[in-house]
Design a protein around this motif. Structure first.
Motif, PDB file in Angstrom:
ATOM      1  N   GLY A  49       0.836  -1.194   0.000  1.00 29.62           N
ATOM      2  CA  GLY A  49       0.000   0.000   0.000  1.00 29.62           C
ATOM      3  C   GLY A  49       0.867   1.239   0.000  1.00 29.62           C
ATOM      4  O   GLY A  49       0.654   2.188   0.750  1.00 29.62           O
ATOM      5  N   SER A  50       1.853   1.230  -0.878  1.00 34.74           N
ATOM      6  CA  SER A  50       2.926   2.236  -0.860  1.00 34.74           C
ATOM      7  C   SER A  50       2.489   3.626  -1.278  1.00 34.74           C
ATOM      8  O   SER A  50       3.161   4.608  -0.951  1.00 34.74           O
ATOM      9  N   GLY A  51       1.384   3.737  -2.036  1.00 41.04           N
ATOM     10  CA  GLY A  51       1.051   5.033  -2.597  1.00 41.04           C
ATOM     11  C   GLY A  51       2.169   5.537  -3.477  1.00 41.04           C
ATOM     12  O   GLY A  51       2.795   4.762  -4.214  1.00 41.04           O
ATOM     13  N   ALA A  65      18.868  -0.371   0.834  1.00 45.81           N
ATOM     14  CA  ALA A  65      18.492  -1.639   0.214  1.00 45.81           C
ATOM     15  C   ALA A  65      17.359  -1.419  -0.784  1.00 45.81           C
ATOM     16  O   ALA A  65      16.722  -0.360  -0.803  1.00 45.81           O
ATOM     17  N   LYS A  66      17.095  -2.431  -1.585  1.00 39.30           N
ATOM     18  CA  LYS A  66      16.007  -2.377  -2.550  1.00 39.30           C
ATOM     19  C   LYS A  66      14.685  -2.626  -1.831  1.00 39.30           C
ATOM     20  O   LYS A  66      14.615  -3.439  -0.908  1.00 39.30           O
ATOM     21  N   VAL A  67      13.648  -1.924  -2.252  1.00 47.96           N
ATOM     22  CA  VAL A  67      12.325  -2.068  -1.656  1.00 47.96           C
ATOM     23  C   VAL A  67      11.315  -2.392  -2.746  1.00 47.96           C
ATOM     24  O   VAL A  67      11.300  -1.760  -3.803  1.00 47.96           O
ATOM     25  N   CYS A  68      10.477  -3.385  -2.469  1.00 47.10           N
ATOM     26  CA  CYS A  68       9.376  -3.726  -3.371  1.00 47.10           C
ATOM     27  C   CYS A  68       8.142  -2.961  -2.915  1.00 47.10           C
ATOM     28  O   CYS A  68       7.652  -3.173  -1.799  1.00 47.10           O
ATOM     29  N   ALA A  69       7.657  -2.058  -3.748  1.00 50.01           N
ATOM     30  CA  ALA A  69       6.496  -1.225  -3.428  1.00 50.01           C
ATOM     31  C   ALA A  69       5.262  -1.758  -4.152  1.00 50.01           C
ATOM     32  O   ALA A  69       5.267  -1.876  -5.379  1.00 50.01           O
ATOM     33  N   VAL A  70       4.233  -2.063  -3.376  1.00 55.72           N
ATOM     34  CA  VAL A  70       3.010  -2.649  -3.929  1.00 55.72           C
ATOM     35  C   VAL A  70       1.846  -1.690  -3.717  1.00 55.72           C
ATOM     36  O   VAL A  70       1.648  -1.179  -2.610  1.00 55.72           O
ATOM     37  N   ASP A  71       1.068  -1.455  -4.770  1.00 52.47           N
ATOM     38  CA  ASP A  71      -0.132  -0.643  -4.642  1.00 52.47           C
ATOM     39  C   ASP A  71      -1.134  -1.065  -5.715  1.00 52.47           C
ATOM     40  O   ASP A  71      -0.730  -1.552  -6.779  1.00 52.47           O
ATOM     41  N   PHE A  72      -2.424  -0.859  -5.436  1.00 48.92           N
ATOM     42  CA  PHE A  72      -3.438  -1.203  -6.431  1.00 48.92           C
ATOM     43  C   PHE A  72      -3.520  -0.162  -7.535  1.00 48.92           C
ATOM     44  O   PHE A  72      -4.035  -0.428  -8.623  1.00 48.92           O
ATOM     45  N   SER A  73      -2.992   1.041  -7.271  1.00 54.35           N
ATOM     46  CA  SER A  73      -3.094   2.145  -8.223  1.00 54.35           C
ATOM     47  C   SER A  73      -1.805   2.297  -9.037  1.00 54.35           C
ATOM     48  O   SER A  73      -0.762   2.654  -8.491  1.00 54.35           O
ATOM     49  N   GLN A  74      -1.916   2.069 -10.338  1.00 59.14           N
ATOM     50  CA  GLN A  74      -0.760   2.266 -11.206  1.00 59.14           C
ATOM     51  C   GLN A  74      -0.371   3.737 -11.275  1.00 59.14           C
ATOM     52  O   GLN A  74       0.805   4.077 -11.419  1.00 59.14           O
ATOM     53  N   ALA A  75      -1.366   4.616 -11.130  1.00 56.98           N
ATOM     54  CA  ALA A  75      -1.082   6.055 -11.144  1.00 56.98           C
ATOM     55  C   ALA A  75      -0.140   6.435 -10.009  1.00 56.98           C
ATOM     56  O   ALA A  75       0.804   7.217 -10.196  1.00 56.98           O
ATOM     57  N   PHE A  76      -0.382   5.892  -8.813  1.00 55.05           N
ATOM     58  CA  PHE A  76       0.508   6.165  -7.686  1.00 55.05           C
ATOM     59  C   PHE A  76       1.897   5.584  -7.938  1.00 55.05           C
ATOM     60  O   PHE A  76       2.916   6.226  -7.651  1.00 55.05           O
ATOM     61  N   LEU A  77       1.953   4.379  -8.485  1.00 55.81           N
ATOM     62  CA  LEU A  77       3.244   3.741  -8.741  1.00 55.81           C
ATOM     63  C   LEU A  77       4.030   4.479  -9.820  1.00 55.81           C
ATOM     64  O   LEU A  77       5.258   4.558  -9.760  1.00 55.81           O
ATOM     65  N   ASP A  78       3.325   5.032 -10.809  1.00 59.26           N
ATOM     66  CA  ASP A  78       4.006   5.836 -11.835  1.00 59.26           C
ATOM     67  C   ASP A  78       4.685   7.051 -11.197  1.00 59.26           C
ATOM     68  O   ASP A  78       5.815   7.407 -11.553  1.00 59.26           O
ATOM     69  N   GLU A  79       3.990   7.684 -10.257  1.00 55.45           N
ATOM     70  CA  GLU A  79       4.576   8.823  -9.550  1.00 55.45           C
ATOM     71  C   GLU A  79       5.773   8.378  -8.719  1.00 55.45           C
ATOM     72  O   GLU A  79       6.803   9.061  -8.672  1.00 55.45           O
ATOM     73  N   ARG A  90      16.268   4.739  -8.939  1.00 51.51           N
ATOM     74  CA  ARG A  90      15.390   3.837  -9.684  1.00 51.51           C
ATOM     75  C   ARG A  90      15.791   2.373  -9.509  1.00 51.51           C
ATOM     76  O   ARG A  90      14.917   1.485  -9.489  1.00 51.51           O
ATOM     77  N   ASP A  91      17.071   2.110  -9.336  1.00 55.12           N
ATOM     78  CA  ASP A  91      17.510   0.719  -9.180  1.00 55.12           C
ATOM     79  C   ASP A  91      17.210   0.172  -7.794  1.00 55.12           C
ATOM     80  O   ASP A  91      17.365  -1.031  -7.549  1.00 55.12           O
ATOM     81  N   ARG A  92      16.766   1.036  -6.877  1.00 56.15           N
ATOM     82  CA  ARG A  92      16.455   0.593  -5.517  1.00 56.15           C
ATOM     83  C   ARG A  92      14.957   0.297  -5.335  1.00 56.15           C
ATOM     84  O   ARG A  92      14.532  -0.048  -4.234  1.00 56.15           O
ATOM     85  N   VAL A  93      14.168   0.470  -6.394  1.00 57.37           N
ATOM     86  CA  VAL A  93      12.717   0.298  -6.284  1.00 57.37           C
ATOM     87  C   VAL A  93      12.212  -0.726  -7.288  1.00 57.37           C
ATOM     88  O   VAL A  93      12.558  -0.675  -8.472  1.00 57.37           O
ATOM     89  N   GLN A  94      11.411  -1.647  -6.809  1.00 56.70           N
ATOM     90  CA  GLN A  94      10.637  -2.535  -7.676  1.00 56.70           C
ATOM     91  C   GLN A  94       9.171  -2.264  -7.387  1.00 56.70           C
ATOM     92  O   GLN A  94       8.744  -2.339  -6.231  1.00 56.70           O
ATOM     93  N   THR A  95       8.397  -1.915  -8.396  1.00 54.57           N
ATOM     94  CA  THR A  95       6.981  -1.641  -8.178  1.00 54.57           C
ATOM     95  C   THR A  95       6.131  -2.814  -8.669  1.00 54.57           C
ATOM     96  O   THR A  95       6.437  -3.435  -9.684  1.00 54.57           O
ATOM     97  N   VAL A  96       5.069  -3.085  -7.921  1.00 50.94           N
ATOM     98  CA  VAL A  96       4.136  -4.150  -8.267  1.00 50.94           C
ATOM     99  C   VAL A  96       2.718  -3.598  -8.156  1.00 50.94           C
ATOM    100  O   VAL A  96       2.306  -3.161  -7.072  1.00 50.94           O
ATOM    101  N   GLN A  97       2.000  -3.597  -9.262  1.00 50.28           N
ATOM    102  CA  GLN A  97       0.605  -3.167  -9.245  1.00 50.28           C
ATOM    103  C   GLN A  97      -0.271  -4.393  -9.040  1.00 50.28           C
ATOM    104  O   GLN A  97      -0.181  -5.369  -9.785  1.00 50.28           O
ATOM    105  N   GLY A  98      -1.080  -4.362  -7.986  1.00 51.79           N
ATOM    106  CA  GLY A  98      -1.927  -5.514  -7.744  1.00 51.79           C
ATOM    107  C   GLY A  98      -2.589  -5.475  -6.387  1.00 51.79           C
ATOM    108  O   GLY A  98      -2.502  -4.489  -5.641  1.00 51.79           O
ATOM    109  N   ASP A  99      -3.230  -6.565  -6.065  1.00 49.05           N
ATOM    110  CA  ASP A  99      -3.967  -6.722  -4.818  1.00 49.05           C
ATOM    111  C   ASP A  99      -3.011  -7.183  -3.721  1.00 49.05           C
ATOM    112  O   ASP A  99      -2.496  -8.297  -3.766  1.00 49.05           O
TER     113      ASP A  99
END
Length: 250
Positions: A49-51, A65-79, A90-99
């Protein structure tokens, strides 16, 4: 588009471009991190629920360290990705759009699970039950949850929150839920009311003032809900708020 979908879209639009999509404070989060038991040298970290990444970037800075950020909103993940790019992270973040309630991740694949203001989407117990298998042996979870600070709750705030979030509970009740879900409760930290206003409500009020006149029906409804929430907090912030539960896989 269904009315419920319009409502969610308006809620996302209202919170886009804000630093935070819910109450929180970077210094407060770092204080909690400073008190955590020792983690592996290169911990596997997830922000659920990273927003747009307020918590994600605190975690990256703290652990390097690298952080996996999960959110249901692709708009938030794009930001979030744009912010990471601008900061050279950018190399420290992995984004996942989903539930975040049905993550198809291997068991015991996370050393630190962080979630601010998002567990309520699954209910606190529902979130704990879904996330517990993801944690490594002795893995840690820091999860904030809207909580009663007292059993003596004035009727207006009781009526508001039991209607908005029927699963709202006291800190003691939430602690019992954590134990039932397979955790040890290491600590509970209450987010100061000032953090709600300084970092979330005041920026939100500024955006509402800017867009309110041109808001369509869905946005107007969302604005009305948010203003009602702010009014309740203004009068009753001593009776409830966000509690950060520091938990360890038992």
């Amino acid at each position: 588009m269904k009315e419920s979908d319009k409502h969610i879209a308006a809620l996302i639009d209202l919170h886009r471009s804000l630093d935070r999509q819910g109450p929180g404070d970077a210094a407060f989060s770092k204080h909690i991190l400073s008190l955590l038991p020792e983690l592996p040298q290169k911990p596997r970290i997830a922000d659920l629920g990273s927003g747009t990444g307020a918590g994600t970037f605190v975690l990256i800075e703290w652990f390097k360290a690298k952080v996996c950020a999960v959110d249901f909103s692709q708009a938030f993940l794009d930001e979030l990705e744009a912010h990471a790019e601008a900061r050279g992270l950018r190399d420290r973040v992995q984004t996942v759009q989903g539930d975040m309630g049905s993550l198809n991740w291997p068991p015991a694949s996370i050393d630190l699970l962080w979630s601010e203001g998002a567990a309520y989407n699954l209910t606190f117990f529902g979130a704990l039950r879904a996330w517990r298998p993801l944690l490594a042996s002795n893995g840690l979870a820091v999860i904030s949850e809207i909580s009663w600070f007292s059993k003596d709750i004035p009727e207006p705030v009781w009526n508001y929150w039991t209607n908005a979030y029927p699963a709202i509970s006291t800190e003691a009740e939430n602690s019992e839920k954590a134990v039932a879900a397979g955790f040890r409760v290491l600590a509970i930290h209450r987010l100061p009311a000032s953090a709600w206003w300084e970092n979330y409500y005041n920026p939100l009020k500024e955006k509402i003032a800017f867009i309110k006149a041109d808001a369509d029906e869905a946005m107007g409804s969302v604005i009305q809900e948010v203003e009602a929430e702010m009014d309740i907090f203004r009068h009753y912030s001593d009776t409830y708020g966000y509690s950060f539960y520091v938990l360890q896989a038992a």
